[in-house]
Design an enzyme around this catalytic site. Structure first.
Site, mmCIF file in Angstrom:
data_model
loop_
_atom_site.group_PDB
_atom_site.id
_atom_site.type_symbol
_atom_site.label_atom_id
_atom_site.label_comp_id
_atom_site.label_asym_id
_atom_site.label_seq_id
_atom_site.Cartn_x
_atom_site.Cartn_y
_atom_site.Cartn_z
ATOM 1 N N TYR A 17 23.424 -10.282 21.174
ATOM 2 C CA TYR A 17 22.291 -9.057 20.048
ATOM 3 C C TYR A 17 21.485 -8.499 20.591
ATOM 4 O O TYR A 17 21.257 -7.441 19.633
ATOM 5 C CB TYR A 17 21.011 -11.011 19.860
ATOM 6 C CG TYR A 17 20.364 -10.770 19.166
ATOM 7 C CD1 TYR A 17 20.154 -11.303 18.291
ATOM 8 C CD2 TYR A 17 19.035 -10.345 19.750
ATOM 9 C CE1 TYR A 17 19.110 -10.819 17.192
ATOM 10 C CE2 TYR A 17 17.578 -10.089 19.540
ATOM 11 C CZ TYR A 17 17.519 -10.847 18.185
ATOM 12 O OH TYR A 17 16.130 -10.163 17.140
ATOM 13 N N SER A 72 15.106 -4.466 17.021
ATOM 14 C CA SER A 72 14.313 -5.531 18.069
ATOM 15 C C SER A 72 14.326 -4.646 18.765
ATOM 16 O O SER A 72 15.031 -3.913 19.715
ATOM 17 C CB SER A 72 15.532 -6.960 18.453
ATOM 18 O OG SER A 72 14.781 -7.201 19.140
HETATM 19 N N1 NAP Z 1 11.183 -13.797 15.241
HETATM 20 C C1 NAP Z 1 11.401 -12.594 15.986
HETATM 21 O O1 NAP Z 1 10.430 -12.533 16.982
HETATM 22 C C2 NAP Z 1 12.027 -11.385 15.778
HETATM 23 C C3 NAP Z 1 12.549 -10.441 16.561
HETATM 24 C C4 NAP Z 1 12.521 -9.255 16.520
HETATM 25 C C5 NAP Z 1 13.709 -8.825 15.575
HETATM 26 N N2 NAP Z 1 13.725 -10.073 14.788
HETATM 27 C C6 NAP Z 1 14.942 -10.203 13.738
HETATM 28 O O2 NAP Z 1 13.693 -9.976 12.258
HETATM 29 C C7 NAP Z 1 14.628 -10.543 11.332
HETATM 30 C C8 NAP Z 1 14.719 -11.496 10.670
HETATM 31 O O3 NAP Z 1 14.639 -12.789 11.775
HETATM 32 P P1 NAP Z 1 13.804 -14.404 12.012
HETATM 33 O O4 NAP Z 1 13.126 -14.472 12.548
HETATM 34 O O5 NAP Z 1 12.732 -14.056 10.862
HETATM 35 O O6 NAP Z 1 14.741 -15.439 11.613
HETATM 36 P P2 NAP Z 1 15.071 -16.612 10.697
HETATM 37 O O7 NAP Z 1 13.516 -17.319 10.156
HETATM 38 O O8 NAP Z 1 15.931 -17.280 10.941
HETATM 39 O O9 NAP Z 1 15.799 -15.466 9.387
HETATM 40 C C9 NAP Z 1 16.737 -14.535 9.396
HETATM 41 C C10 NAP Z 1 17.497 -14.297 7.738
HETATM 42 O O10 NAP Z 1 18.601 -13.676 7.978
HETATM 43 C C11 NAP Z 1 18.740 -15.051 6.653
HETATM 44 N N3 NAP Z 1 20.761 -14.750 7.306
HETATM 45 C C12 NAP Z 1 20.879 -15.386 8.597
HETATM 46 N N4 NAP Z 1 22.818 -15.115 8.176
HETATM 47 C C13 NAP Z 1 23.421 -14.743 6.928
HETATM 48 C C14 NAP Z 1 23.935 -14.188 6.290
HETATM 49 N N5 NAP Z 1 25.121 -14.609 6.721
HETATM 50 N N6 NAP Z 1 24.265 -13.102 5.075
HETATM 51 C C15 NAP Z 1 22.385 -13.245 4.871
HETATM 52 N N7 NAP Z 1 21.655 -13.455 5.320
HETATM 53 C C16 NAP Z 1 21.129 -14.470 5.806
HETATM 54 C C17 NAP Z 1 18.840 -16.443 6.501
HETATM 55 O O11 NAP Z 1 19.213 -16.476 5.492
HETATM 56 P P3 NAP Z 1 19.969 -18.239 5.010
HETATM 57 O O12 NAP Z 1 20.254 -18.828 6.625
HETATM 58 O O13 NAP Z 1 19.506 -18.472 4.638
HETATM 59 O O14 NAP Z 1 21.230 -16.894 5.030
HETATM 60 C C18 NAP Z 1 16.962 -16.012 7.075
HETATM 61 O O15 NAP Z 1 16.910 -15.552 5.378
HETATM 62 C C19 NAP Z 1 16.107 -10.513 11.958
HETATM 63 O O16 NAP Z 1 17.103 -9.738 12.375
HETATM 64 C C20 NAP Z 1 15.675 -10.506 13.463
HETATM 65 O O17 NAP Z 1 16.547 -10.581 13.881
HETATM 66 C C21 NAP Z 1 13.035 -10.995 15.170
#
Ligand code: NAP
Length: 250
Positions: free
Chosen positions: A154, A141
């Protein structure tokens, strides 16, 4: 005949956190470019509905994973079989001022975003090494490279992902395993959509040089580059996709 970049036909990809957001999108894009995809996360029902979209393009399998659990990671590695591309995407955030950030929240964020990421990569790297290589894409990120208030665990976990990426790239280059990080800026997803309508959300967008949020599709170019052999001489890189957010003015 026009030359094309290498595709992903015949490659086997594993996407963690594939039940929503970026991971669900990544799984579809990899399948659309020819990969067989294993989708992993804790919520199997959500994974299955993503898999039905992935199957429009190619083969998809769902495997339950809690990335914080050694037993769950081991079961996934066993069930997934050989993997060429690992997208280490599972992650979560616990927000709040550093002065009152709870130890259990710190541990959860670190165990999910950093420790789980490392030990899953370690478990899959053994097979990649035996087969002569692979590509690992760690989702970092811009908060691992710059600071913002209210996200201490985070931001530290994502800074750890940056250094994890470089360290593993160094150690595993000799085995043909490439390790790179994709560092998204703020991406418009279901999780954060309401925030962008608030005053604070609009103020944040105004500080992005391109003056807009990222869309999931904005990540496709880098995802596909890092997954494919087109990036065969790239390892240890941390690349932002952020509309210029990291270079905004002082
Ligand atoms: N959205 C943004 O703006 C943004 C920006 C920078 C980086 N990111 C990064 O992108 C990645 C995805 O984020 P997102 O925005 O798509 O959020 P999200 O929709 O909340 O997705 C997070 C995913 O992680 C899974 N997860 C959480 N805890 C877990 C565990 N213990 N074991 C296995 N899976 C787990 C969740 O699935 P379950 O709940 O089904 O386990 C979900 O599929 C993250 O690493 C986040 O830090 C996002």
């Amino acid at each position: 005949m026009a030359e094309t970049l290498p595709g992903l036909a015949g490659k086997r990809a594993l996407v963690t956190g594939a039940s929503s957001g970026l991971g669900a999108h990544f799984a579809q894009r990899l399948a659309a470019h020819g990969a067989d995809v294993v989708l992993a996360a804790r919520r199997l029902d959500a994974l299955q509905s993503v898999a039905s979209m992935v199957e429009q393009y190619g083969r998809a399998r769902c495997v339950a994973l809690d990335v914080t659990s050694a037993a769950s990671r081991a079961a996934l590695v066993e069930e997934a079989g050989p993997i060429d591309i690992l997208v280490n995407n599972a992650g979560l955030v616990r927000e709040g001022p550093a002065l009152v950030h709870a130890e259990e929240d710190w541990d959860l964020v670190m165990d999910t975003n950093l420790k789980g990421m490392f030990f899953l990569a370690q478990a899959l790297a053994a097979g990649m090494r035996e087969r002569g290589g692979g590509s690992i894409i760690n989702v970092a990120s811009i908060l691992g490279l710059r600071q913002a208030g209210g996200v201490v665990s985070y931001a530290v976990s994502k800074a750890g992902v940056v250094q994890l990426t470089r360290t593993l790239a160094l150690e595993w280059a000799r085995y043909g395993i490439r390790v790179n990080a994709l560092a998204p800026g703020y991406i418009d997803t279901d999780i954060n959509r309401d925030f962008w309508q608030t005053e604070a959300g609009r103020a944040l967008v105004s500080r992005i040089p391109q003056r807009r949020l990222g869309q999931l599709e904005d990540l496709d170019g880098l995802l596909l580059l890092l997954a494919s052999d087109a990036s065969r001489y790239m390892t240890g890189t941390v690349l932002a996709v952020d509309g210029g957010h990291l270079v905004n003015t002082l």
